[in-house]
Scaffold this motif. Structure first.
Motif, PDB file in Angstrom:
ATOM      1  N   PHE A  60       2.152   2.138 -13.658  1.00  0.00           N
ATOM      2  CA  PHE A  60       2.516   3.434 -14.210  1.00  0.00           C
ATOM      3  C   PHE A  60       3.391   4.160 -13.198  1.00  0.00           C
ATOM      4  N   LEU A  61       4.557   4.594 -13.646  1.00  0.00           N
ATOM      5  CA  LEU A  61       5.487   5.300 -12.791  1.00  0.00           C
ATOM      6  C   LEU A  61       5.549   6.760 -13.215  1.00  0.00           C
ATOM      7  N   SER A  62       5.848   7.622 -12.268  1.00  0.00           N
ATOM      8  CA  SER A  62       5.979   9.041 -12.558  1.00  0.00           C
ATOM      9  C   SER A  62       7.212   9.269 -13.427  1.00  0.00           C
ATOM     10  N   PRO A  63       7.273  10.410 -14.121  1.00  0.00           N
ATOM     11  CA  PRO A  63       8.469  10.702 -14.921  1.00  0.00           C
ATOM     12  C   PRO A  63       9.752  10.656 -14.097  1.00  0.00           C
ATOM     13  N   ARG A  73       0.820  -1.210   0.000  1.00  0.00           N
ATOM     14  CA  ARG A  73       0.000   0.000   0.000  1.00  0.00           C
ATOM     15  C   ARG A  73       0.854   1.259   0.000  1.00  0.00           C
ATOM     16  N   HIS A  74       2.168   1.113   0.303  1.00  0.00           N
ATOM     17  CA  HIS A  74       3.058   2.266   0.309  1.00  0.00           C
ATOM     18  C   HIS A  74       3.581   2.606  -1.081  1.00  0.00           C
ATOM     19  N   LEU A  75       3.426   1.694  -2.016  1.00  0.00           N
ATOM     20  CA  LEU A  75       3.998   1.907  -3.342  1.00  0.00           C
ATOM     21  C   LEU A  75       3.250   3.023  -4.067  1.00  0.00           C
ATOM     22  N   ARG A  76       3.987   3.929  -4.633  1.00  0.00           N
ATOM     23  CA  ARG A  76       3.379   5.061  -5.328  1.00  0.00           C
ATOM     24  C   ARG A  76       3.151   4.712  -6.790  1.00  0.00           C
ATOM     25  N   LEU A  77       2.151   3.921  -7.032  1.00  0.00           N
ATOM     26  CA  LEU A  77       1.839   3.474  -8.381  1.00  0.00           C
ATOM     27  C   LEU A  77       0.486   4.029  -8.788  1.00  0.00           C
TER      28      LEU A  77
END
Length: 315
Positions: free
Chosen positions: A62-65, A29-33
């Protein structure tokens, strides 16, 4: 999904090792996806089934730039140091299946390093159990890139004297397993860059989770006392700088380990906090939490490692 019960139950025992500080990974749940990985069907297990491949980016993620840029930085990272006796190359273990063979060699290196301290009869079985736990641990940690990275170092002896340097195991972790003749797997370390990649239950004293943290450093037995450990530490610091993480990095050192402690002090690390004497109740050794301010430049200063000793003790 919580960390595996096997890993949780073995964490106190493994954490007693001065260099191997395994701990449960944080909850997904901590993953910033932006979107969760899409479920992919897996073939039904059979008699000839083998463990699944290492983690990859997975469809639907999907990952941020910035995260994509950091993944590229990890993939391109190389740290090299030429000794009179050979060449050390350190890189990050990738998330894809192309590094599965290297990861398996790394499992053997870590399991062997920890089992050296076991002095009772079933040590071989204990090493097999460790290999199982470490394999699952690496599977999870590889999936946390670019928030954490597992570094692997390969050594090529000068003049091609591979047998002298590695006891006849010159190609372990390299050669065909790594896709090219990288040399003999010599060392490893783990670096987390932020709270997402931080260990779920780090050793005490607890470091700030949103700062870089170095752990699980070890050098192959046959290659110790050659300066490889101090260059591995420099590689970790270099990667922290290149990943644009916060400039203060943390690590642990057991109080009884005077040689590593002296090495860290000469490298610029200072004691932040000391373990309570009550940690003895959990059968662990007291530890120092140490930190260092890294220069905010693209390359770590050569003076940061001048004249300090190798951080790996022989058994």
């Amino acid at each position: 999904m919580a960390a595996s019960p096997a890993l949780l139950s073995l964490t106190p025992a493994v954490s007693r090792h001065p260099y191997l500080l395994f701990s449960p990974c944080p909850s997904p749940r901590h993953l910033r996806l932006a979107a969760p990985p899409a479920a992919t069907p897996s073939p039904s297990p059979g008699p000839s089934s083998s463990p699944g491949p290492g983690p990859g980016p997975g469809p639907g993620v999907f990952l941020s730039p910035r995260a994509l840029s950091q993944l590229d930085e990890l993939a391109a990272f190389r740290y090299e140091h030429a000794f009179p006796h050979g060449l050390l190359t350190v890189r990050a273990l990738s998330r894809g299946p192309g590094d599965d063979a290297v990861a398996e060699a790394l499992v053997r290196l870590l399991a062997s390093s920890f089992s050296e301290t076991v002095r009772w009869a079933p040590a071989q079985r204990y090493a097999q159990l460790l290999a199982f736990v470490i394999r699952r641990y690496l599977h999870e940690r590889r999936g946390l890139a670019p928030h954490a990275a597992v570094l692997v170092g390969f050594y090529r002896p000068a003049g091609g004297a591979a047998a002298e340097a590695g006891g006849g195991e010159a190609a372990e972790g390299g050669g065909e397993e790594g896709g090219e003749d990288e040399g003999e797997m010599a060392c490893t370390a783990e670096v987390s860059f932020d709270a997402v990649g931080a260990p779920g239950a780090p050793p005490t004293p607890t470091p700030p989770l949103d700062f870089p943290y170095i752990c699980n450093m070890t050098v192959k037995t046959q290659l110790r006392r050659r300066g490889i450990g101090k260059q591995l530490l420099k590689a970790c610091e270099d990667l922290v700088v290149k990943m644009n993480a916060k400039g203060r990095v943390y690590l642990h050192c057991r109080i009884i380990d005077q040689v590593p402690f002296n090495m860290y002090r000469k490298a610029g690390y200072n004691i932040v906090q000391t373990d309570s004497i009550l940690v003895w109740l959990s059968l662990q050794k007291r530890k120092y939490l140490m930190s260092k301010e890294l220069p905010q430049v693209s390359v770590v200063s050569e003076s940061s490692a001048k004249d300090f000793d190798d951080n790996i003790l022989p058994s």
